[in-house]
Design an enzyme around this catalytic site. Structure first.
Site, PDB file in Angstrom:
ATOM      1  N   TYR A  71      73.837 -40.166  38.006  1.00  0.00           N
ATOM      2  CA  TYR A  71      73.280 -40.900  39.136  1.00  0.00           C
ATOM      3  C   TYR A  71      71.826 -41.227  38.804  1.00  0.00           C
ATOM      4  CZ  TYR A  71      71.557 -42.307  43.618  1.00  0.00           C
ATOM      5  OH  TYR A  71      70.973 -43.046  44.624  1.00  0.00           O
TER       6      TYR A  71
ATOM      7  N   GLU B  12      79.212 -47.482  56.187  1.00  0.00           N
ATOM      8  CA  GLU B  12      79.548 -46.999  54.847  1.00  0.00           C
ATOM      9  C   GLU B  12      80.554 -45.854  54.922  1.00  0.00           C
ATOM     10  OE1 GLU B  12      76.421 -46.012  52.148  1.00  0.00           O
ATOM     11  OE2 GLU B  12      75.247 -47.803  52.632  1.00  0.00           O
TER      12      GLU B  12
ATOM     13  N   ASP C 154      68.282 -43.455  39.995  1.00  0.00           N
ATOM     14  CA  ASP C 154      67.530 -44.369  40.843  1.00  0.00           C
ATOM     15  C   ASP C 154      67.075 -45.555  39.996  1.00  0.00           C
ATOM     16  OD1 ASP C 154      67.717 -42.987  43.252  1.00  0.00           O
ATOM     17  OD2 ASP C 154      66.007 -41.704  42.779  1.00  0.00           O
TER      18      ASP C 154
ATOM     19  N   ARG D 166      76.983 -43.565  57.396  1.00  0.00           N
ATOM     20  CA  ARG D 166      75.793 -44.189  57.975  1.00  0.00           C
ATOM     21  C   ARG D 166      76.065 -45.637  58.318  1.00  0.00           C
ATOM     22  NH1 ARG D 166      71.631 -44.766  52.775  1.00  0.00           N
ATOM     23  NH2 ARG D 166      72.953 -46.076  51.469  1.00  0.00           N
TER      24      ARG D 166
ATOM     25  N   ARG E 161      59.888 -30.678  55.660  1.00  0.00           N
ATOM     26  CA  ARG E 161      58.427 -30.841  55.742  1.00  0.00           C
ATOM     27  C   ARG E 161      57.907 -30.202  57.015  1.00  0.00           C
ATOM     28  NH1 ARG E 161      58.812 -37.205  54.323  1.00  0.00           N
ATOM     29  NH2 ARG E 161      59.263 -37.002  52.099  1.00  0.00           N
TER      30      ARG E 161
ATOM     31  N   ARG F 199      82.763 -41.171  43.008  1.00  0.00           N
ATOM     32  CA  ARG F 199      82.932 -41.566  44.396  1.00  0.00           C
ATOM     33  C   ARG F 199      82.688 -43.070  44.462  1.00  0.00           C
ATOM     34  NH1 ARG F 199      85.507 -38.332  47.589  1.00  0.00           N
ATOM     35  NH2 ARG F 199      84.303 -38.886  49.463  1.00  0.00           N
TER      36      ARG F 199
ATOM     37  N   ARG G  10      65.672 -29.530  45.579  1.00  0.00           N
ATOM     38  CA  ARG G  10      64.490 -29.302  46.422  1.00  0.00           C
ATOM     39  C   ARG G  10      64.885 -29.652  47.839  1.00  0.00           C
ATOM     40  NH1 ARG G  10      60.612 -32.626  45.978  1.00  0.00           N
ATOM     41  NH2 ARG G  10      61.609 -34.171  44.660  1.00  0.00           N
TER      42      ARG G  10
END
Length: 384
Positions: free
Chosen positions: A349, A301, A351, A280, A178, A250, A174
């Site tokens: 992966y 990072e 969350d 970042r 916005r 990774r 997705r």
């Protein structure tokens, strides 16, 4: 006498949650971890120099739509309101992510309304791409070349070590665009940060009379016969001594530095250009805005391919790895009394909220099977 002894390999969220639910049902739970601390990659601690709460293995921001998970977490932590607002530096300018109406107007030097911005972005997208096959095609189809090259291409190259044309379109399922001024990085119902960090949450979950925790302790297959069941949250390929080779991950390198005052004025600043070697910079005091600190702690990072000496972070899950994964899944399903859980055990992966939800489910499946005297599966999630 029925064997009530359970071994859990890994003292992160997966192991802690499963251990707690089984302990509450009278099982004797032993949780072991190779590291010198609990909480896995969610581990957080106070920086000695600044007293800032630091997310040692990179920032973890809790967000979920799962009310059961949110309620479970709140039994073990005081969750503080927190909105993740990410910025990115590109072409000498700072923009908000995800791409929103402000980003679009700023980038193209416009003052579009939501409708005007939608119509404008349609003209930028590549309509000749009917069914995007790659990450690159997905981005080009929906946002066009300029936004793709500014916000996706360089960052993706650094994060994955692969050109976006080599990555599947599914990574960008997705597209986060916005057409309003909402700069909340997440759109979940429940969002927050634990007031005292994540380590105390995991420790609270494991704080039960039927749970014993042993750190600096390696899993030894020779001990399997002592336990009724094992829940293994380590790397799936490691359990089988890498007999089909190593699954690709990774890993992240962190360059920590401190500063007196505010360094960047926000928690997360991405760097989308390929010429900047890091992805970042995170400024950790901004993850706890209810606290006040003079000093500040930052992490740069760097993402790279994981070697056998590194800590695995993100499974790559490309075609070659998926074939290899199937071989390990077949081996796992031949095992007796072992269930593979979590990010490393299922090579996915995850969350934090999904990790907790799956751990709750896994514990419930085990308890149901134990009551009915049924065999526990190697996985409680679909692996093929």
């Amino acid at each position: 006498m029925e064997n009530k002894k359970i071994l859990i390999v890994g003292a992160g969220f997966s192991g802690a949650v499963i251990g707690r639910l089984l302990a509450e049902e009278g099982f004797d739970v032993q949780i072991i971890d190779e590291r010198s601390h609990t909480a896995g990659n969610c581990y957080s601690e106070r920086d000695k120099e600044t007293e800032v709460m630091v997310h040692t293995y990179g920032p973890h921001i809790f967000h979920t739509d799962n009310e059961e998970v949110w309620n479970f977490l709140n039994q073990h932590a005081e969750m503080m309101p927190y909105i993740n607002r990410v910025k990115t530096t590109v072409n000498g300018q700072v923009f908000s992510l995800p791409i929103n109406l402000h980003t679009i107007n700023q980038f193209f030097h416009k003052t579009f309304s939501p409708y005007e911005a939608k119509e404008f972005i349609k003209t930028k997208g590549d309509s000749s791409i009917a069914e995007p096959q790659s990450f690159e095609e997905q981005a080009l189809k929906f946002v066009g070349k300029e936004l793709y090259e500014a916000f996706f291409k360089g960052y993706t190259l650094k994060q994955w070590g692969l050109h976006p044309s080599e990555l599947p379109a599914s990574i960008l399922k997705r597209l986060p665009v916005r057409f309003n001024y909402d700069d909340n990085y997440f759109s979940h119902k429940f969002q927050g940060m634990p007031k005292d960090g994540y380590t105390v949450i995991v420790d609270s979950i494991m704080d039960h009379k039927n749970i014993t925790v042993s750190l600096n302790t390696k899993f030894d297959k020779e001990d399997q016969g002592k336990y009724r069941h094992i829940f293994y949250s380590g790397p799936l390929d490691a359990y089988f001594d890498y007999q089909h080779g190593r699954l690709a991950y990774r890993t992240l390198d962190f360059e920590k530095f401190t500063y007196q005052g505010d360094y960047q004025g926000t928690a997360v600043m991405n760097y989308g250009e390929e010429s900047v070697p890091y992805t970042r910079i995170t400024e950790h005091k901004y993850f706890a805005p209810w606290e006040s600190h003079e000093g500040s702690v930052m992490y740069k990072e760097f993402s790279r391919l994981c070697t056998e000496k590194d800590l695995p972070y993100y499974p790559i899950r490309l075609v070659g790895e998926m074939t290899q994964l199937e071989e390990y899944v077949d081996l796992a399903e031949q095992e007796s009394n072992v269930t593979f859980v979590g990010r490393l055990g299922t090579y996915r992966y995850l969350d934090m909220d999904v990790t907790i939800a799956e751990a709750l489910k896994t514990a419930k499946v085990f308890l149901e099977n134990a009551r009915d005297n049924k065999k526990m599966p190697a996985f409680t999630v679909a692996m093929k």
